[in-house]
Design a protein around this motif. Structure first.
Motif, mmCIF file in Angstrom:
data_model
loop_
_atom_site.group_PDB
_atom_site.id
_atom_site.type_symbol
_atom_site.label_atom_id
_atom_site.label_comp_id
_atom_site.label_asym_id
_atom_site.label_seq_id
_atom_site.Cartn_x
_atom_site.Cartn_y
_atom_site.Cartn_z
ATOM 1 N N PRO A 209 0.853 -1.199 0.000
ATOM 2 C CA PRO A 209 0.000 0.000 0.000
ATOM 3 C C PRO A 209 0.889 1.250 0.000
ATOM 4 O O PRO A 209 1.910 1.285 0.692
ATOM 5 N N ASP A 301 -8.112 -5.372 -3.031
ATOM 6 C CA ASP A 301 -8.040 -4.729 -1.715
ATOM 7 C C ASP A 301 -6.563 -4.733 -1.284
ATOM 8 O O ASP A 301 -5.982 -5.784 -1.021
ATOM 9 N N ALA A 303 -5.018 -3.791 1.372
ATOM 10 C CA ALA A 303 -4.691 -4.270 2.727
ATOM 11 C C ALA A 303 -4.637 -5.799 2.733
ATOM 12 O O ALA A 303 -3.736 -6.406 3.330
ATOM 13 N N ARG A 306 -1.398 -6.864 1.013
ATOM 14 C CA ARG A 306 -0.228 -6.722 1.876
ATOM 15 C C ARG A 306 -0.178 -7.852 2.917
ATOM 16 O O ARG A 306 0.874 -8.431 3.171
ATOM 17 N N ALA A 307 -1.330 -8.147 3.502
ATOM 18 C CA ALA A 307 -1.362 -9.203 4.525
ATOM 19 C C ALA A 307 -0.930 -10.542 3.925
ATOM 20 O O ALA A 307 -0.121 -11.272 4.511
#
Ligand code: PLP
Length: 415
Positions: A209, A301, A303, A306-307
């Motif tokens: 992000p 998405d 986020a 990234r996770a």
């Protein structure tokens, strides 16, 4: 040392992965485990259908009319806004055009035009080399301008900032080590010293992000053929914060950057917006492929991306260090997941033939001179099970010593 998960546990993680459905949006050869999306992203099906439409209908049937009917002329700024959405830039601040190398030249020149009394460019010696080569080339055209490098002329960018520094050129994620810089904190320190910053996002756009506006960045550049999956040689992007548009200038003043390109005036009169960074006619087929890729990105998405990226890279490090222990692999990427981009690098004295033997087994990573095995993790199509399987294949390559066969030592032009 954390406990290693079992293959069953990893399959369970994959079964609940909110990004799993994106795998079917890519064309990827059966059986291949692809860790090179940080160098050339694979083809999104939507990119191929846009390309087909652009070639067969717009070029073949509609011809010159397509500049208007298919909005070809607007593509650089239209796609710029779409990339802006991925990198935290409000509309009107990103243009898609030319290569990252050329955009570095434009951005450095623009930054210098905003800091007329200052004569130093700061960069990292560990930058992707083209960044430094372009800065060197620019310095050679301007008497009085100096390029200073972190790692050569000083230990840390923060300590090198003085009142002669006009601009700092930084790689957000390092192409070799995968380390991720703190964009907001460094930007603030650079501004406190009265300088401007250019962020090279080649290894972070589509990987982590990014909040360019939120970090008050001045400029940024990046590729669209790596994590963004725009296709081989797809045009790059350039971000310039709106607050700088009116005052800055850049020397590649081609007709696409003119305020009225179709007035065909004798003298250059720069566009007042981000279009002043455009130069000349762009590769429309490549832009159309990129448009398809970016349509897919609108549904991602960041986020969640990234996770999953952190989960995949943590897993890869843990598995390699456990399964391939004793073979001379040394982790080159930080263990701190928050300071890591979306890649993992290991050094090995025979990294080149080891990587070639892996590639022959359909596990595609790459080699970076002199001794780095590099693996890019792209959560849109890689699963935890893929990571498990790839490490098993790496272990076989190392245990068997197959990489010692002479054919793996022959170097191609592109490594
Ligand atoms: C890949 C990469 C480039 C590539 O530049 P081109 O002009 O597209 O060849 C530039 N900078 C960085 C940091 C890169 O990773």
């Amino acid at each position: 040392m954390t406990d290693l998960p079992t293959l069953d546990a990893l399959r369970h993680r994959d079964a609940t992965d909110v990004l799993a459905a994106f795998r079917s949006e890519f064309v990827l050869p059966e059986g291949m485990i692809y860790f090179d999306g940080n160098s050339l992203g694979p083809a999104p099906k939507e990119a191929l259908s846009e390309l087909e439409q652009a070639a067969r209908q717009e070029w073949s049937q509609d011809l010159i009319r397509s500049w208007n009917s298919a909005n070809w002329f607007q593509l650089p700024l239209e796609l710029g806004d779409r990339i802006g959405a991925i990198i935290g830039a409000a509309a009107g601040q990103v243009a898609v055009s030319d290569s990252t190398s050329i955009n570095i030249f434009k951005a450095l020149s623009a930054a210098l035009s905003l800091r007329p009394g200052r004569g130093t460019i700061l960069a990292e010696a560990s930058s992707f080399p083209t960044d430094l080569y372009i800065a060197e080339g620019l310095v050679a055209t301007r008497p009085g301008l100096t390029l200073r490098l972190e790692g050569v002329d000083g230990a840390r960018i923060e300590e090198m900032l003085d009142d002669d520094v006009a601009v700092v050129l930084l790689n957000h994620v390092n192409y070799r080590s995968g380390s991720l810089l703190d964009m907001a904190a460094l930007t603030a320190k650079i501004h406190a010293a009265g300088a401007l910053v250019i962020w090279d996002l080649c290894h972070s756009a589509g990987a982590v992000p990014i909040e360019l506006d939120g970090a008050h960045a001045d400029f940024a550049v990046g590729c669209s053929y790596k994590y963004l999956n725009g296709g081989p040689g797809a045009p790059a992007f350039l971000y310039a914060a709106t607050r700088h548009h009116a005052e800055l200038s850049q020397p590649l003043s081609g007709w696409w950057g003119h305020a009225r390109p179709f007035a065909f005036e004798t003298r250059y009169d720069a566009h007042q917006g981000i279009a002043k960074f455009l130069c000349g006619t762009q590769p429309i087929l490549s832009l159309r492929a990129l448009k398809g890729a970016l349509a897919m990105w609108e549904r991602v998405d960041m986020a969640a991306l990234r996770a999953k990226s952190q989960s995949l890279t943590d897993l890869f490090i843990a598995l390699v260090e456990n399964r391939c222990a004793g073979h001379g692999l040394v982790l080159q990427t930080t263990r701190d997941r928050d300071l890591r981009g979306s890649q993992v690098s290991f050094s090995h004295p025979e990294a080149y033939p080891v990587m070639q033997a892996l590639i022959e087994r359909n596990v595609i990573g790459d080699f970076r001179a002199p001794d780095v095995l590099r693996f890019g993790f792209t959560p849109l199509y890689l699963s935890h099970e893929d990571v498990w399987n790839a490490v098993e294949i790496l272990r076989e390559v190392l245990d068997s010593g197959i990489w010692r066969e002479p054919r793996f030592a022959a170097r191609s032009a592109v490594t």
